[in-house]
Design an enzyme around this catalytic site. Structure first.
Site, PDB file in Angstrom:
ATOM      1  N   ILE A 259       0.857  -1.201   0.000  1.00  0.00           N
ATOM      2  CA  ILE A 259       0.000   0.000   0.000  1.00  0.00           C
ATOM      3  C   ILE A 259       0.891   1.248   0.000  1.00  0.00           C
ATOM      4  O   ILE A 259       0.652   2.214  -0.719  1.00  0.00           O
ATOM      5  CB  ILE A 259      -0.927  -0.003   1.239  1.00  0.00           C
ATOM      6  CG1 ILE A 259      -1.947  -1.122   1.101  1.00  0.00           C
ATOM      7  CG2 ILE A 259      -1.636   1.349   1.402  1.00  0.00           C
ATOM      8  CD1 ILE A 259      -2.867  -1.282   2.295  1.00  0.00           C
TER       9      ILE A 259
ATOM     10  N   GLN B 125       6.230 -13.604 -12.606  1.00  0.00           N
ATOM     11  CA  GLN B 125       5.106 -13.260 -13.493  1.00  0.00           C
ATOM     12  C   GLN B 125       4.041 -12.478 -12.720  1.00  0.00           C
ATOM     13  O   GLN B 125       3.499 -11.484 -13.207  1.00  0.00           O
ATOM     14  CB  GLN B 125       4.493 -14.533 -14.076  1.00  0.00           C
ATOM     15  CG  GLN B 125       5.441 -15.317 -14.975  1.00  0.00           C
ATOM     16  CD  GLN B 125       4.839 -16.646 -15.387  1.00  0.00           C
ATOM     17  OE1 GLN B 125       3.651 -16.736 -15.673  1.00  0.00           O
ATOM     18  NE2 GLN B 125       5.655 -17.690 -15.399  1.00  0.00           N
TER      19      GLN B 125
ATOM     20  N   CYS C 150      33.654   7.781  16.748  1.00  0.00           N
ATOM     21  CA  CYS C 150      32.572   8.548  17.371  1.00  0.00           C
ATOM     22  C   CYS C 150      32.390   8.125  18.832  1.00  0.00           C
ATOM     23  O   CYS C 150      33.237   8.438  19.639  1.00  0.00           O
ATOM     24  CB  CYS C 150      31.294   8.475  16.547  1.00  0.00           C
ATOM     25  SG  CYS C 150      30.258   9.918  16.870  1.00  0.00           S
TER      26      CYS C 150
ATOM     27  N   HIS D  59      33.029  10.295  11.458  1.00  0.00           N
ATOM     28  CA  HIS D  59      32.840   8.943  10.911  1.00  0.00           C
ATOM     29  C   HIS D  59      33.573   8.818   9.576  1.00  0.00           C
ATOM     30  O   HIS D  59      32.979   9.088   8.527  1.00  0.00           O
ATOM     31  CB  HIS D  59      31.352   8.672  10.668  1.00  0.00           C
ATOM     32  CG  HIS D  59      30.533   8.573  11.905  1.00  0.00           C
ATOM     33  ND1 HIS D  59      30.127   7.372  12.432  1.00  0.00           N
ATOM     34  CD2 HIS D  59      30.035   9.528  12.729  1.00  0.00           C
ATOM     35  CE1 HIS D  59      29.416   7.583  13.518  1.00  0.00           C
ATOM     36  NE2 HIS D  59      29.339   8.892  13.721  1.00  0.00           N
TER      37      HIS D  59
ATOM     38  N   GLU E 257      34.131   6.291   7.973  1.00  0.00           N
ATOM     39  CA  GLU E 257      33.555   5.203   7.156  1.00  0.00           C
ATOM     40  C   GLU E 257      32.555   5.711   6.123  1.00  0.00           C
ATOM     41  O   GLU E 257      32.258   5.017   5.157  1.00  0.00           O
ATOM     42  CB  GLU E 257      32.900   4.143   8.059  1.00  0.00           C
ATOM     43  CG  GLU E 257      31.596   4.542   8.738  1.00  0.00           C
ATOM     44  CD  GLU E 257      31.794   5.252  10.082  1.00  0.00           C
ATOM     45  OE1 GLU E 257      32.892   5.807  10.317  1.00  0.00           O
ATOM     46  OE2 GLU E 257      30.837   5.266  10.879  1.00  0.00           O
TER      47      GLU E 257
HETATM   48  N1  GLN Z   1      26.309   9.034  21.417  1.00  0.00           N
HETATM   49  C1  GLN Z   1      27.435   9.830  21.043  1.00  0.00           C
HETATM   50  C2  GLN Z   1      27.039  11.278  20.791  1.00  0.00           C
HETATM   51  O1  GLN Z   1      25.915  11.585  20.553  1.00  0.00           O
HETATM   52  C3  GLN Z   1      28.143   9.243  19.847  1.00  0.00           C
HETATM   53  C4  GLN Z   1      27.328   9.182  18.598  1.00  0.00           C
HETATM   54  C5  GLN Z   1      27.861   8.244  17.572  1.00  0.00           C
HETATM   55  O2  GLN Z   1      28.648   7.344  17.871  1.00  0.00           O
HETATM   56  N2  GLN Z   1      27.438   8.425  16.331  1.00  0.00           N
HETATM   57  O3  GLN Z   1      27.871  12.148  20.813  1.00  0.00           O
END
Ligand code: GLN
Length: 552
Positions: free
Chosen positions: A166, A209, A398, A524, A526
């Site tokens: 939906i 199908q 982080c 980050h 990554e």
């Molecule tokens: N919890 C932590 C903060 O808010 C780290 C956040 C995270 O790892 N993306 O600063």
């Protein structure tokens, strides 16, 4: 549509008269890998010299996935402009090395929010606001807006969900209208599943199908079918599907399970997907896509024989999609270091003083994962102490970096109750604390420090050596930060703050010199590792892990 919208839509069409739109839909079941097929097609078109972008529509009512628990939807990916996005955008970037933005990921919630905002402003001039045309027009506007932002040759739009849901209906209706309006400048690639019934020893095309029938009922005739299968499909079966579904036989393409997702572009190319897309959109395919660098990566990825064991300490280990960008970044880095990645997920909630040695001793390097909240945090401290004392290459990301700071404060600076105010608002040593600008914010959605920020690295740091430069820009997603009041005490005790934001002076990178590789980033890295441009910090970490593995 009001007069103003009409004229802006016209300008869009005039300017992007040659932008072609490819819609990717899915049927039978979810999780077939529409994102990988879309990314692979984008890679092939880019490698042929076209300017391409990819967009995803998610049919849920959340404004964005930022407030979703990873158990619901896997990792939340962050774009340069600070949009919290679906993890498929990570695949788009890793395959294409193009930067996506908030225009590349739109949810039903955002579509409705825009329409309701317009209604409140009086933009609809007294009309009754309805799903058709107002919601569908807003969807169409979002597709074209993206094209206008970059003058793309191709915009690939992935429609989340499965035909027949939906929730997806307004998106399919918008696709139907756009195909009608755009003629051969639009086409639909439909991805389905061909199950293999073990007991009958047969592959079954009936669900495909049915799924195509559902799409046809919505007024969309697919141009290309991609059939996901675990077993090679005989040519006769593809011809049968073509016949039942009104698709030319060469446009029925199989997508066999691949040893790595990065092979999918080659598998699609070998069956002519890019050529068929070009021909069906009125282009003349010239030569072959330039996949030299891509193939170089694949040869390394698949040719690596020596294993490298990397541990990832986090609390979502049952759900590996929660750390998708990290695992992919590690796989890029391992391939370029000629190693076969053995990624071991280690549950931080289950780590204790008694089992830490057993869990970590076999690792050549360890990542301490990002995250939120108290759950599993003590396990991260236990892991970090062991890793620091045993001098194992360690990378905190982080929350992982924040834990590095807290562990150092507790065990080296002897501040026994040091903590982040996220975990303990009353700690007497708030070495990680809420950012000033976050203190007055109560809304949870889209209010963190998000997106790309500049960072200046100390010249003599491990980080600067890894990047080969001192001015970098990486993406963030957090509320808490290193508490500046403690900086001098950390530096005296051996943990250096080697990266900071040039405007706010927020600490972005810490490291402990003298260790093999002990580094944490508030950002980050990554989110910016791609197949063709692996993130330098991941490569540096991997090199340290490789040399550590050889010393042992
Ligand atoms: N919890 C932590 C903060 O808010 C780290 C956040 C995270 O790892 N993306 O600063």
């Amino acid at each position: 549509m009001n007069a103003e919208e009409g004229s802006s839509a016209q300008t869009t069409e005039q300017k992007n008269v040659e932008t072609k739109y490819i819609f990717v839909t899915g049927g039978v079941v979810s999780s077939l890998g529409k994102g990988i097929i879309s990314s692979s097609l984008a890679r092939l078109l880019l490698s042929r010299g076209y300017k391409v972008t990819i967009q995803k529509f998610d049919p849920y009512i959340n404004i964005d996935p930022g407030t979703l628990n990873p158990y619901e939807h896997g990792e939340c990916y962050v774009t340069v402009d600070g949009h919290e996005a679906d993890l498929d955008l990570g695949h788009y970037e890793r395959f294409t090395s193009i930067h996506t933005t908030r225009a590349n990921n739109i949810t039903t919630g955002r579509i409705y929010q825009n329409v309701i905002d317009k209604e409140r402003r009086g933009d609809y001039l007294g009309k009754t606001v309805q799903i058709i045309p107002h919601i569908t027009d807003e969807i169409k506007r979002s597709v074209k807006l993206l094209a206008r932002q970059g003058d793309y040759d191709y915009v690939i739009t992935e429609i989340g969900g499965t035909v027949g849901d939906i929730e997806s209906t307004p998106f399919l209706e918008a696709v139907r209208q756009l195909r009608w309006e755009l003629g051969r400048n639009a086409l639909c690639v439909h991805l389905t599943y061909v199950p293999y019934l073990k007991a009958a020893k047969e592959l079954k095309t009936k669900p495909t199908q049915h799924s195509v029938k559902l799409l046809q009922q919505a007024g969309i005739q697919p141009d290309i079918l991609v059939l996901r299968t675990e077993k090679e499909l005989p040519a006769s079966m593809c011809r049968k599907v073509a016949q039942f579904c009104n698709v030319s036989p060469e446009a029925v393409i199989q997508s066999l399970d691949a040893p790595t997702i990065y092979e999918v572009p080659l598998m699609m190319h070998s069956q002519g997907l890019d050529r068929i897309v070009l021909e069906k959109t009125g282009e003349v395919p010239q030569g072959e896509p330039d996949l030299e660098a891509w193939n170089h990566f694949l040869r390394k990825l698949e040719g690596a024989e020596k294993e490298i064991h990397i541990g990832l300490v986090g609390k979502y280990v049952e759900l590996q999609d929660a750390y998708k960008s990290i695992s992919e970044s590690l796989s890029h880095a391992a391939a370029y270091c000629d190693r076969k990645l053995k990624l071991v997920y280690i549950h931080s909630e289950k780590l204790t003083e008694d089992n830490v040695e057993e869990k970590l001793a076999g690792m050549d390097g360890v990542i301490i994962a990002p995250g939120f909240g108290q759950r599993g945090i003590e396990g991260k401290f236990i892991a970090l102490r062991w890793l620091r004392e045993h001098d194992v290459p360690t990378f905190g990301i982080c929350l992982g970096m924040q834990c590095m700071v807290i562990e150092y404060a507790r065990n080296v600076l002897r501040m026994a109750d040091a903590n982040s105010t996220e975990m303990d608002p009353h700690t007497s040593h708030n070495v990680i604390d809420l950012m000033e600008e976050q203190k007055s914010i109560s809304n949870m959605g889209g209010t963190m420090r998000l997106g790309a920020y500049d960072c200046v690295l100390k010249e003599d740091s491990l980080a600067a050596g890894a990047y080969g430069r001192t001015d970098i820009r990486e993406r963030h997603r957090h509320r808490f930060e290193f508490n500046e009041d403690y900086r001098a005490r950390f530096e005296e005790a051996g943990m250096r703050c080697v990266g900071e934001n040039p405007d706010t002076h927020l600490v972005e990178v810490v490291e402990v010199p003298g260790k093999r590789w002990y580094l944490g980033t508030q950002y980050h890295p990554e989110y910016q590792s791609t197949v063709l441009h692996p993130n330098p910090l991941f490569v540096s970490f991997m090199k340290a892990a490789v040399s550590y593995s050889e010393r042992k």
